[in-house]
Design a protein around this motif. Structure first.
Motif, PDB file in Angstrom:
ATOM      1  N   UNK A  73     -24.874   3.950 -25.112  1.00 47.96           N
ATOM      2  CA  UNK A  73     -23.916   3.031 -25.732  1.00 47.96           C
ATOM      3  C   UNK A  73     -23.655   1.820 -24.844  1.00 47.96           C
ATOM      4  N   UNK A  74     -23.636   1.975 -23.519  1.00 53.16           N
ATOM      5  CA  UNK A  74     -23.385   0.835 -22.630  1.00 53.16           C
ATOM      6  C   UNK A  74     -24.572  -0.121 -22.617  1.00 53.16           C
ATOM      7  N   UNK A  75     -25.789   0.415 -22.553  1.00 59.61           N
ATOM      8  CA  UNK A  75     -26.968  -0.438 -22.545  1.00 59.61           C
ATOM      9  C   UNK A  75     -27.159  -1.190 -23.844  1.00 59.61           C
ATOM     10  N   UNK A  76     -26.986  -0.503 -24.966  1.00 64.05           N
ATOM     11  CA  UNK A  76     -27.165  -1.163 -26.265  1.00 64.05           C
ATOM     12  C   UNK A  76     -26.074  -2.216 -26.479  1.00 64.05           C
ATOM     13  N   UNK A  77     -24.834  -1.894 -26.090  1.00 60.56           N
ATOM     14  CA  UNK A  77     -23.768  -2.887 -26.206  1.00 60.56           C
ATOM     15  C   UNK A  77     -24.059  -4.101 -25.327  1.00 60.56           C
ATOM     16  N   UNK A  78     -24.605  -3.867 -24.132  1.00 60.38           N
ATOM     17  CA  UNK A  78     -24.952  -4.988 -23.244  1.00 60.38           C
ATOM     18  C   UNK A  78     -26.016  -5.866 -23.882  1.00 60.38           C
TER      19      UNK A  78
ATOM     20  N   UNK B   4      -8.583  -2.512 -23.104  1.00 61.22           N
ATOM     21  CA  UNK B   4      -8.031  -3.366 -24.161  1.00 61.22           C
ATOM     22  C   UNK B   4      -9.024  -4.454 -24.566  1.00 61.22           C
ATOM     23  N   UNK B   5      -9.746  -4.991 -23.591  1.00 57.52           N
ATOM     24  CA  UNK B   5     -10.806  -5.941 -23.921  1.00 57.52           C
ATOM     25  C   UNK B   5     -11.852  -5.267 -24.794  1.00 57.52           C
ATOM     26  N   UNK B   6     -12.217  -4.046 -24.445  1.00 57.61           N
ATOM     27  CA  UNK B   6     -13.230  -3.315 -25.204  1.00 57.61           C
ATOM     28  C   UNK B   6     -12.775  -3.082 -26.634  1.00 57.61           C
ATOM     29  N   UNK B   7     -11.530  -2.694 -26.806  1.00 60.55           N
ATOM     30  CA  UNK B   7     -10.980  -2.497 -28.154  1.00 60.55           C
ATOM     31  C   UNK B   7     -11.064  -3.779 -28.978  1.00 60.55           C
ATOM     32  N   UNK B   8     -10.657  -4.894 -28.372  1.00 59.64           N
ATOM     33  CA  UNK B   8     -10.657  -6.157 -29.114  1.00 59.64           C
ATOM     34  C   UNK B   8     -12.081  -6.584 -29.479  1.00 59.64           C
ATOM     35  N   UNK B   9     -13.023  -6.361 -28.572  1.00 60.09           N
ATOM     36  CA  UNK B   9     -14.410  -6.744 -28.841  1.00 60.09           C
ATOM     37  C   UNK B   9     -15.013  -5.855 -29.924  1.00 60.09           C
ATOM     38  N   UNK B  10     -14.787  -4.543 -29.844  1.00 64.81           N
ATOM     39  CA  UNK B  10     -15.315  -3.655 -30.883  1.00 64.81           C
ATOM     40  C   UNK B  10     -14.787  -4.060 -32.252  1.00 64.81           C
ATOM     41  N   UNK B  11     -13.490  -4.338 -32.340  1.00 66.37           N
ATOM     42  CA  UNK B  11     -12.913  -4.751 -33.617  1.00 66.37           C
ATOM     43  C   UNK B  11     -13.520  -6.067 -34.098  1.00 66.37           C
ATOM     44  N   UNK B  12     -13.720  -7.006 -33.172  1.00 62.38           N
ATOM     45  CA  UNK B  12     -14.291  -8.305 -33.555  1.00 62.38           C
ATOM     46  C   UNK B  12     -15.735  -8.151 -34.030  1.00 62.38           C
ATOM     47  N   UNK B  13     -16.517  -7.354 -33.328  1.00 66.86           N
ATOM     48  CA  UNK B  13     -17.898  -7.135 -33.743  1.00 66.86           C
ATOM     49  C   UNK B  13     -17.956  -6.451 -35.105  1.00 66.86           C
TER      50      UNK B  13
ATOM     51  N   UNK C 291     -19.454   4.287 -16.176  1.00 69.12           N
ATOM     52  CA  UNK C 291     -18.289   4.440 -17.055  1.00 69.12           C
ATOM     53  C   UNK C 291     -17.843   5.889 -17.210  1.00 69.12           C
ATOM     54  N   UNK C 292     -18.652   6.842 -16.749  1.00 75.04           N
ATOM     55  CA  UNK C 292     -18.261   8.244 -16.766  1.00 75.04           C
ATOM     56  C   UNK C 292     -17.974   8.763 -18.160  1.00 75.04           C
ATOM     57  N   UNK C 293     -16.852   9.464 -18.313  1.00 80.08           N
ATOM     58  CA  UNK C 293     -16.475  10.038 -19.605  1.00 80.08           C
ATOM     59  C   UNK C 293     -15.923   8.986 -20.563  1.00 80.08           C
ATOM     60  N   UNK C 294     -15.774   7.744 -20.100  1.00 81.33           N
ATOM     61  CA  UNK C 294     -15.195   6.685 -20.932  1.00 81.33           C
ATOM     62  C   UNK C 294     -16.241   5.674 -21.394  1.00 81.33           C
ATOM     63  N   UNK C 295     -17.502   6.085 -21.439  1.00 74.34           N
ATOM     64  CA  UNK C 295     -18.548   5.153 -21.838  1.00 74.34           C
ATOM     65  C   UNK C 295     -18.327   4.549 -23.206  1.00 74.34           C
ATOM     66  N   UNK C 296     -17.962   5.361 -24.185  1.00 76.30           N
ATOM     67  CA  UNK C 296     -17.722   4.874 -25.544  1.00 76.30           C
ATOM     68  C   UNK C 296     -16.531   3.932 -25.553  1.00 76.30           C
ATOM     69  N   UNK C 297     -15.455   4.321 -24.878  1.00 75.13           N
ATOM     70  CA  UNK C 297     -14.242   3.508 -24.847  1.00 75.13           C
ATOM     71  C   UNK C 297     -14.480   2.151 -24.193  1.00 75.13           C
ATOM     72  N   UNK C 298     -15.243   2.119 -23.116  1.00 78.65           N
ATOM     73  CA  UNK C 298     -15.366   0.902 -22.300  1.00 78.65           C
ATOM     74  C   UNK C 298     -16.618   0.078 -22.586  1.00 78.65           C
TER      75      UNK C 298
END
Length: 415
Positions: free
Chosen positions: A10-15, A113-122, A382-389
């Motif tokens: 998820x981190x690589x694809x999001x990047x 919080x940045x991650x939340x806003x970006x996911x919603x925007x995307x 990102x550890x256990x928070x990869x999806x969140x972050x």
């Protein structure tokens, strides 16, 4: 600029997606047949934006001896003749100071919080289905003393913008009736109404598909990466099983695979695999034996997330595990503990999974330019928070690569 991104979790694809949206040509490379085949595949499913306190905290160390001696512990430590393991463990102990944990919590909240806003925007711009919903989250406590301690964290996180409240046992069961099975063992809970859930694997696949629709992108799956070829202070190519991949810049976002790529270049990243397990249980619409709200059983470190018509149950930290194979003993223990909390839940057809979370001692990911290399970048840990972050980490990385002022201060995450 042409950017090669290594890693299709998820981190690589999001990047890759953030870079492609910004107008860069992007080549995504991964050895698996499909995205999200590693730690992103069947994780807890919680988008825990308001609850990102690090694993390393002042209350952790006193519990470790008891955890290590118990057969039903959420933590299992297997010592190895591995200097990296012990360096990581010592750094983790150092990070358990209250001052470090408080600073890390504030920094992670800003990234979350940045991650939340970006996911919603995307999603608003190019929506796709990944069983996404905002159903809130309960951190359930069995110990009144631990619940009282949690009040302090709630007060601290409120200063950082979190909206949370402390519930007693009756209020908790009133909000989530499935928790009635905990009976008198339930002291109360912390409720965060804004938290969300989703299927991380489906989200990663959706971004992967959206990436393929953008101009100038290439997705090379089943393409195992052997090494990074370097001349001077610049990466010249990614050597793969199918030949070299060349680009102007390179991003390593390959989870635990990142260490093997970076270490030969003299870049020592403090990543260690924390093995976790999950169960996936099919639930019918309206089935009240499974919680509708996300739940974290704090003392047992078990999370429950209702994802569409499935309940995802994730738990445990095995430190020193050699691979991501499923340990039948750990799964049997997890099932027993779940049945104690939710006795009506049918686990007979539960699907088991295990994955290696790429964790740093402090819990902070490493996002930015790799030391000593002009065109090499990192987005990992990102550890256990990869999806969140993931979305926030990707956006922060893209800003840094473009030389723009990022939305949040990147200093805490600098490699």
């Amino acid at each position: 600029m042409h950017v090669c991104v290594i890693g299709a979790g998820v981190v690589g694809v999001a990047s890759a997606y953030a870079l492609a949206r910004a107008g860069h040509a992007v080549t995504l490379v991964d050895g698996n047949a499909a995205p999200a085949e590693g730690a992103s595949h069947a994780n807890g499913g919680q988008l825990s934006y308001s609850y990102v306190a690090p694993l390393a905290g002042p209350g952790v160390l006193p519990q470790v001896p008891g955890w290590l001696l118990r057969h039903d512990s959420p933590l299992r430590f297997t010592p190895r003749l591995d200097p990296h393991q012990w360096r990581w463990a010592l750094a983790f102990v150092h990070a358990c100071r209250a001052s470090v944990a408080d600073a890390t919590t504030a920094e992670m909240l800003r990234l979350a919080y940045l991650s939340r806003d970006v996911l919603h925007a995307w999603q608003a711009d190019a929506p796709f289905d990944f069983d996404h919903q905002r159903n809130g989250k309960l951190i359930a406590y069995r110990s009144p003393a631990l619940l009282d301690k949690a009040r302090k964290l709630v007060a601290y996180q409120a200063q950082q913008g979190s909206d949370q409240r402390v519930l007693d046992a009756g209020q908790t069961v009133g909000l989530e009736p499935a928790l009635r099975g905990m009976g008198a063992t339930l002291a109360g809970a912390i409720h965060t109404p804004s938290e969300e859930v989703g299927d991380c694997a489906r989200y990663t696949q959706g971004l992967f598909d959206a990436l393929g629709a953008l101009p100038g992108t290439q997705r090379l799956m089943r393409t195992a990466v052997h090494r990074l070829r370097v001349q001077g202070k610049r990466v010249q190519a990614v050597e793969t099983a199918q030949g070299d991949v060349t680009a102007d810049a390179y991003v390593v976002a390959a989870g635990m695979g990142s260490r093997a790529l970076l270490s030969p270049l003299g870049v020592d990243v403090p990543l260690y695999p924390l093995k976790g397990y999950s169960l996936t249980v099919d639930v019918a619409p309206g089935d009240d034996t499974a919680p509708a709200i996300s739940v974290t059983d704090y003392e047992r470190r078990i999370v429950y997330a209702r994802i569409g018509q499935r309940l995802r149950i994730a738990a445990m930290v095995d430190m020193g595990a050699r691979d991501a194979s499923v340990d039948p003993g750990r799964i049997a223990l997890l099932k027993r503990q779940v049945s104690e909390a939710f006795p009506q839940l049918d686990l007979s057809a539960a699907r088991a999974w295990a994955g290696l979370r790429p964790a740093t001692p402090t819990g902070r990911p490493r996002i930015g330019q790799a030391p000593g290399h002009a065109n090499l970048w990192m987005n990992l840990g990102q550890g256990a928070l990869g999806f969140t972050l993931a979305c926030g980490s990707a956006t922060l990385l893209e800003s840094l690569m473009a030389g723009r002022a990022p939305a949040i201060d990147p200093a805490a995450f600098r490699p």
